[in-house]
Write a protein that holds these residues in place. Structure first.
Motif, PDB file in Angstrom:
ATOM      1  N   ARG A  66       0.786  -1.262   0.002  1.00  0.00           N
ATOM      2  CA  ARG A  66       0.030   0.041  -0.124  1.00  0.00           C
ATOM      3  C   ARG A  66       0.959   1.287   0.101  1.00  0.00           C
ATOM      4  N   LEU A  67       1.972   1.265   0.973  1.00  0.00           N
ATOM      5  CA  LEU A  67       3.029   2.389   0.964  1.00  0.00           C
ATOM      6  C   LEU A  67       3.970   2.647  -0.236  1.00  0.00           C
ATOM      7  N   SER A  68       4.066   1.576  -0.815  1.00  0.00           N
ATOM      8  CA  SER A  68       5.166   1.562  -2.082  1.00  0.00           C
ATOM      9  C   SER A  68       4.774   2.303  -2.988  1.00  0.00           C
ATOM     10  N   GLY A  69       5.910   3.394  -3.386  1.00  0.00           N
ATOM     11  CA  GLY A  69       5.821   4.325  -4.642  1.00  0.00           C
ATOM     12  C   GLY A  69       4.612   5.411  -4.357  1.00  0.00           C
ATOM     13  N   LYS A  70       4.426   5.871  -3.224  1.00  0.00           N
ATOM     14  CA  LYS A  70       3.564   6.728  -2.883  1.00  0.00           C
ATOM     15  C   LYS A  70       4.121   7.822  -2.036  1.00  0.00           C
ATOM     16  N   GLY A  71       5.510   7.793  -1.966  1.00  0.00           N
ATOM     17  CA  GLY A  71       6.074   8.926  -1.465  1.00  0.00           C
ATOM     18  C   GLY A  71       6.307   8.692   0.324  1.00  0.00           C
ATOM     19  N   TYR A  72       6.032   7.520   0.763  1.00  0.00           N
ATOM     20  CA  TYR A  72       6.458   7.189   2.068  1.00  0.00           C
ATOM     21  C   TYR A  72       7.712   6.340   2.480  1.00  0.00           C
ATOM     22  N   GLU A  73       8.590   6.710   1.686  1.00  0.00           N
ATOM     23  CA  GLU A  73       9.863   6.081   1.658  1.00  0.00           C
ATOM     24  C   GLU A  73      10.647   6.200   3.065  1.00  0.00           C
ATOM     25  N   GLY A  74      10.025   6.834   4.111  1.00  0.00           N
ATOM     26  CA  GLY A  74      10.582   6.993   5.397  1.00  0.00           C
ATOM     27  C   GLY A  74      10.045   5.971   6.183  1.00  0.00           C
ATOM     28  N   ILE A  75       8.842   5.446   5.683  1.00  0.00           N
ATOM     29  CA  ILE A  75       8.349   4.380   6.641  1.00  0.00           C
ATOM     30  C   ILE A  75       8.563   3.030   6.477  1.00  0.00           C
ATOM     31  N   LYS A  76       9.440   2.184   7.632  1.00  0.00           N
ATOM     32  CA  LYS A  76       9.601   1.024   7.442  1.00  0.00           C
ATOM     33  C   LYS A  76       8.803   0.163   8.039  1.00  0.00           C
ATOM     34  N   VAL A  77       8.194  -1.078   7.356  1.00  0.00           N
ATOM     35  CA  VAL A  77       7.205  -1.848   7.652  1.00  0.00           C
ATOM     36  C   VAL A  77       7.888  -3.385   8.084  1.00  0.00           C
ATOM     37  N   LEU A  78       7.906  -3.762   9.239  1.00  0.00           N
ATOM     38  CA  LEU A  78       8.672  -5.131   9.361  1.00  0.00           C
ATOM     39  C   LEU A  78       7.701  -6.126  10.233  1.00  0.00           C
ATOM     40  N   GLU A  79       7.926  -7.529   9.987  1.00  0.00           N
ATOM     41  CA  GLU A  79       7.253  -8.502  10.815  1.00  0.00           C
ATOM     42  C   GLU A  79       8.153  -8.530  12.325  1.00  0.00           C
ATOM     43  N   ALA A  80       7.365  -8.301  13.212  1.00  0.00           N
ATOM     44  CA  ALA A  80       8.241  -8.473  14.526  1.00  0.00           C
ATOM     45  C   ALA A  80       7.197  -8.528  15.644  1.00  0.00           C
ATOM     46  N   ASP A  81       7.357  -9.272  16.785  1.00  0.00           N
ATOM     47  CA  ASP A  81       6.768  -9.450  18.002  1.00  0.00           C
ATOM     48  C   ASP A  81       7.150  -8.376  18.914  1.00  0.00           C
ATOM     49  N   MET A  82       6.034  -7.697  19.607  1.00  0.00           N
ATOM     50  CA  MET A  82       6.215  -6.547  20.490  1.00  0.00           C
ATOM     51  C   MET A  82       6.693  -7.170  21.743  1.00  0.00           C
ATOM     52  N   LEU A  83       6.518  -8.346  21.947  1.00  0.00           N
ATOM     53  CA  LEU A  83       7.059  -9.175  23.220  1.00  0.00           C
ATOM     54  C   LEU A  83       8.528  -9.380  23.176  1.00  0.00           C
ATOM     55  N   ASP A  84       9.087  -9.390  21.942  1.00  0.00           N
ATOM     56  CA  ASP A  84      10.727  -9.560  21.689  1.00  0.00           C
ATOM     57  C   ASP A  84      11.195  -8.891  20.389  1.00  0.00           C
TER      58      ASP A  84
END
Length: 261
Positions: free
Chosen positions: A103-121
């Motif tokens: 959704r974010l790709s190519g829309k000027g949101y290059e500063g946003i990184k999206v990662l798969e991760a667990d908030m407990l670790d």
């Protein structure tokens, strides 16, 4: 076209298919993968416009921000558009991460990184972020907490592990923002654990029903004025027909905290 509550007409139609049969389904990763594979966008606890003023009082351009449990929210987009450009979003659902990246790709949101991760670790070094923010994510851990005045020890253990990880990755003067249904008399015993060196303040937003916006400042300890703060615990009587309580937010909330005990 998006309404001011952050939900589109498609979102509202889709709710009939995504509301789980039991609140404990929210703890099942498969539920979220299936939901995110079909649902384009949904905002828990109101859209950004309702609490934007509170965010901008606490987060400045140049801040490094970590969003926990991004799902398919547009919170990161909205903050980015307000000049907060260094944002990392995480979610436990690989489906949510893949779809948000697309959704974010190519829309000027290059500063946003999206990662798969667990908030407990969290896979980040100590003291990396100026701000950690979550909206409804901690509430998911509490859906099976039992008595909100005396939650199950296993639930408390998970919540405290999350808070320890947030505290760890915050810089020495960092800020944790928690946006939730949870009232202060339920949240303060968790937030004010002696092992966590931060102050605890809160504001409310919403119309006749209030959501809570907690600000926890690392490196400070609370000198809470209970008389002043507890005035905010006076929650108006609630009509089940009020527009804000229609749909999934209300279902979710009734399994987390009682309004009046």
């Amino acid at each position: 076209m998006e309404r001011d509550d952050g939900k589109t007409s498609d979102d509202r139609t889709r709710k009939k298919d995504t509301i789980p049969s039991s609140a404990t389904d929210y703890l099942n990763p498969r539920y979220w993968d299936e939901r995110f594979s079909e649902e384009e966008h949904y905002e828990w606890f109101k859209g950004y416009s309702h609490f934007r003023h509170l965010v901008l009082q606490r987060v400045v351009p140049g801040s490094s921000v970590l969003e926990l449990g991004c799902g398919n929210s547009q919170l990161c987009d909205n903050m980015f558009e307000d000049g907060i450009a260094d944002i990392t979003c995480i979610d436990l659902s690989a489906t949510a991460v893949e779809r948000m990246r697309k959704r974010l790709s190519g829309k000027g949101y290059e500063g946003i990184k999206v990662l798969e991760a667990d908030m407990l670790d969290l896979p980040f070094p100590d003291e990396q972020y100026d701000v950690v923010i979550e909206k409804g994510t901690m509430d998911v851990l509490l859906v099976d907490s039992g008595d909100p005045w005396n939650p199950h020890p296993t639930t408390v253990s998970k919540v405290m592990q999350m808070l320890r990880e947030v505290h760890r990755v915050l810089k020495s003067d960092g800020v944790f923002i928690s946006i939730t249904f949870g009232q202060p008399h339920f949240r303060r015993p968790l937030f004010e654990s002696p092992e966590l060196s931060w102050s605890v303040e809160w504001s409310t937003f919403g119309d006749s029903f209030h959501y809570f916006f907690y600000t926890l400042k690392k490196g400070q300890r609370s000198a809470t004025n209970d008389v002043v703060q507890d005035k905010k615990l006076e929650v108006p009587s609630i009509s089940l027909f009020h527009e804000e309580l229609e749909g999934e937010d209300y279902l979710f909330r009734t399994n987390i905290d009682d309004v009046d005990s």
